[in-house]
Design a protein around this motif. Structure first.
Motif, mmCIF file in Angstrom:
data_model
loop_
_atom_site.group_PDB
_atom_site.id
_atom_site.type_symbol
_atom_site.label_atom_id
_atom_site.label_comp_id
_atom_site.label_asym_id
_atom_site.label_seq_id
_atom_site.Cartn_x
_atom_site.Cartn_y
_atom_site.Cartn_z
ATOM 1 N N PHE A 102 0.898 -1.013 0.028
ATOM 2 C CA PHE A 102 0.027 -0.134 0.365
ATOM 3 C C PHE A 102 0.531 1.334 0.007
ATOM 4 O O PHE A 102 0.605 2.442 -0.450
ATOM 5 C CB PHE A 102 -0.677 -0.459 1.530
ATOM 6 C CG PHE A 102 -2.190 -0.802 1.191
ATOM 7 C CD1 PHE A 102 -3.269 -1.033 0.283
ATOM 8 C CD2 PHE A 102 -2.466 -2.121 2.117
ATOM 9 C CE1 PHE A 102 -4.007 -1.483 -0.365
ATOM 10 C CE2 PHE A 102 -3.777 -2.690 1.048
ATOM 11 C CZ PHE A 102 -4.231 -2.401 0.341
ATOM 12 N N ASP A 103 2.127 1.158 0.479
ATOM 13 C CA ASP A 103 3.090 2.499 0.611
ATOM 14 C C ASP A 103 3.276 2.693 -0.684
ATOM 15 O O ASP A 103 4.057 3.675 -1.061
ATOM 16 C CB ASP A 103 4.078 2.304 1.621
ATOM 17 C CG ASP A 103 3.551 2.440 2.877
ATOM 18 O OD1 ASP A 103 2.284 2.979 3.113
ATOM 19 O OD2 ASP A 103 4.238 1.571 4.031
ATOM 20 N N ASP A 104 3.755 1.417 -1.269
ATOM 21 C CA ASP A 104 4.628 1.698 -3.144
ATOM 22 C C ASP A 104 3.920 0.973 -3.851
ATOM 23 O O ASP A 104 3.501 -0.081 -4.144
ATOM 24 C CB ASP A 104 6.396 0.608 -3.219
ATOM 25 C CG ASP A 104 6.975 1.357 -3.798
ATOM 26 O OD1 ASP A 104 6.236 1.641 -4.565
ATOM 27 O OD2 ASP A 104 7.845 0.555 -3.812
ATOM 28 N N LYS A 105 2.721 1.731 -5.087
ATOM 29 C CA LYS A 105 2.633 0.916 -5.815
ATOM 30 C C LYS A 105 3.249 0.524 -6.887
ATOM 31 O O LYS A 105 2.585 -0.304 -7.688
ATOM 32 C CB LYS A 105 1.309 2.607 -6.030
ATOM 33 C CG LYS A 105 0.697 3.020 -5.149
ATOM 34 C CD LYS A 105 -0.234 2.061 -4.687
ATOM 35 C CE LYS A 105 -1.509 2.695 -4.087
ATOM 36 N NZ LYS A 105 -1.856 1.303 -2.795
ATOM 37 N N ASN A 106 4.489 1.099 -6.830
ATOM 38 C CA ASN A 106 5.354 0.490 -7.841
ATOM 39 C C ASN A 106 5.685 -0.874 -8.208
ATOM 40 O O ASN A 106 5.664 -1.597 -8.201
ATOM 41 C CB ASN A 106 6.597 1.483 -8.275
ATOM 42 C CG ASN A 106 6.783 2.968 -8.928
ATOM 43 O OD1 ASN A 106 5.115 3.042 -9.538
ATOM 44 N ND2 ASN A 106 6.874 3.849 -8.655
ATOM 45 N N LEU A 107 5.736 -0.768 -6.142
ATOM 46 C CA LEU A 107 6.309 -2.663 -5.739
ATOM 47 C C LEU A 107 5.139 -3.454 -6.958
ATOM 48 O O LEU A 107 5.012 -4.296 -6.651
ATOM 49 C CB LEU A 107 6.145 -2.708 -4.711
ATOM 50 C CG LEU A 107 6.618 -3.915 -3.954
ATOM 51 C CD1 LEU A 107 7.676 -4.660 -4.747
ATOM 52 C CD2 LEU A 107 6.625 -3.645 -2.787
ATOM 53 N N ILE A 108 3.679 -2.897 -6.261
ATOM 54 C CA ILE A 108 2.924 -3.731 -6.703
ATOM 55 C C ILE A 108 3.352 -4.240 -8.274
ATOM 56 O O ILE A 108 2.458 -5.025 -8.823
ATOM 57 C CB ILE A 108 0.944 -2.703 -6.489
ATOM 58 C CG1 ILE A 108 1.294 -3.294 -5.113
ATOM 59 C CG2 ILE A 108 0.302 -3.504 -7.386
ATOM 60 C CD1 ILE A 108 -0.104 -2.131 -4.850
ATOM 61 N N LYS A 109 2.844 -2.726 -9.066
ATOM 62 C CA LYS A 109 3.077 -3.016 -10.682
ATOM 63 C C LYS A 109 4.516 -4.269 -10.694
ATOM 64 O O LYS A 109 4.164 -4.609 -11.712
ATOM 65 C CB LYS A 109 2.928 -1.972 -11.009
ATOM 66 C CG LYS A 109 3.008 -1.687 -12.479
ATOM 67 C CD LYS A 109 1.676 -2.115 -12.779
ATOM 68 C CE LYS A 109 1.633 -2.096 -14.307
ATOM 69 N NZ LYS A 109 -0.250 -3.027 -14.803
ATOM 70 N N LYS A 110 5.923 -3.753 -10.655
ATOM 71 C CA LYS A 110 6.350 -5.215 -10.304
ATOM 72 C C LYS A 110 6.340 -6.589 -10.022
ATOM 73 O O LYS A 110 7.082 -7.643 -10.705
ATOM 74 C CB LYS A 110 7.669 -4.846 -9.604
ATOM 75 C CG LYS A 110 8.962 -5.193 -9.872
ATOM 76 C CD LYS A 110 9.830 -4.465 -8.061
ATOM 77 C CE LYS A 110 11.000 -5.567 -8.047
ATOM 78 N NZ LYS A 110 11.712 -5.669 -7.509
ATOM 79 N N THR A 111 5.406 -6.192 -9.099
ATOM 80 C CA THR A 111 5.405 -8.145 -8.874
ATOM 81 C C THR A 111 3.864 -8.395 -9.675
ATOM 82 O O THR A 111 4.197 -10.076 -9.354
ATOM 83 C CB THR A 111 4.252 -8.149 -6.777
ATOM 84 O OG1 THR A 111 5.520 -7.062 -6.348
ATOM 85 C CG2 THR A 111 4.541 -9.220 -6.792
ATOM 86 N N GLU A 112 3.625 -7.496 -9.790
ATOM 87 C CA GLU A 112 2.900 -8.436 -11.138
ATOM 88 C C GLU A 112 3.053 -8.987 -12.332
ATOM 89 O O GLU A 112 2.854 -10.026 -12.525
ATOM 90 C CB GLU A 112 1.175 -7.516 -11.515
ATOM 91 C CG GLU A 112 0.133 -6.816 -9.999
ATOM 92 C CD GLU A 112 -0.701 -5.544 -10.840
ATOM 93 O OE1 GLU A 112 -1.592 -4.658 -9.830
ATOM 94 O OE2 GLU A 112 -0.575 -4.825 -11.243
ATOM 95 N N LEU A 113 3.706 -8.148 -12.817
ATOM 96 C CA LEU A 113 4.466 -8.663 -13.474
ATOM 97 C C LEU A 113 5.238 -9.843 -13.664
ATOM 98 O O LEU A 113 5.470 -10.566 -14.712
ATOM 99 C CB LEU A 113 5.119 -7.235 -14.521
ATOM 100 C CG LEU A 113 4.726 -6.083 -14.948
ATOM 101 C CD1 LEU A 113 5.807 -5.355 -14.821
ATOM 102 C CD2 LEU A 113 3.929 -6.469 -16.622
ATOM 103 N N LEU A 114 6.189 -9.384 -12.054
ATOM 104 C CA LEU A 114 7.174 -10.685 -12.440
ATOM 105 C C LEU A 114 6.148 -11.976 -11.916
ATOM 106 O O LEU A 114 6.403 -12.879 -12.271
ATOM 107 C CB LEU A 114 7.324 -10.482 -10.950
ATOM 108 C CG LEU A 114 8.325 -11.748 -10.515
ATOM 109 C CD1 LEU A 114 9.538 -12.098 -11.348
ATOM 110 C CD2 LEU A 114 8.794 -10.810 -8.363
ATOM 111 N N ASN A 115 4.809 -12.086 -11.513
ATOM 112 C CA ASN A 115 4.475 -13.194 -11.260
ATOM 113 C C ASN A 115 3.303 -13.652 -12.295
ATOM 114 O O ASN A 115 2.626 -14.961 -12.991
ATOM 115 C CB ASN A 115 3.192 -12.886 -10.469
ATOM 116 C CG ASN A 115 3.519 -12.451 -8.838
ATOM 117 O OD1 ASN A 115 4.660 -13.282 -7.893
ATOM 118 N ND2 ASN A 115 2.321 -12.287 -7.757
#
Length: 109
Positions: A71-84
């Motif tokens: 929730f603190d880092d929306k870029n981390l969400i995007k990075k993890t979505e692409l990784l997954n």
């Protein structure tokens, strides 16, 4: 599920969860979801040891801290979505059938 940001799998550590994986893990990564799950052996085998969604099963605040980090880092969400999504490409039905056929071929010979 399509509109969700995080897909959370709150497992506890027991003999069954150490050797099994829920089908929903594969559904979530195929949909390019950020999965939050414990660092149990099956999850780390599929997602890798450094997947940002893994939380330490022995840390009582582990799941909370991981959710907060996303929730603190929306870029981390995007990075993890692409990784997954990249990880999901390794787990198709066809590839799993080939692995099973290979295994049975070795056993029956």
């Amino acid at each position: 599920l399509k509109s969700s940001t995080l897909a959370i799998i709150p497992y506890i550590d027991n003999p069954l969860t150490r050797v099994s994986l829920p089908t929903k893990l594969f559904e979530y990564i195929k949909l390019s979801k950020t999965v939050i799950c414990p660092n149990l052996p099956g999850f780390t085998e599929v997602l890798g040891f450094d997947n940002p969604g893994l939380y330490n099963i022995n840390d009582k605040l582990g799941i909370y801290n991981i959710i907060q980090a996303f929730f603190d880092d929306k870029n981390l969400i995007k990075k993890t979505e692409l990784l997954n999504l990249e990880i999901a490409d390794r787990f198709t039905l066809e590839k799993e059938i080939i692995k099973i056929a290979d295994l049975y071929g070795k056993i029956l010979i």
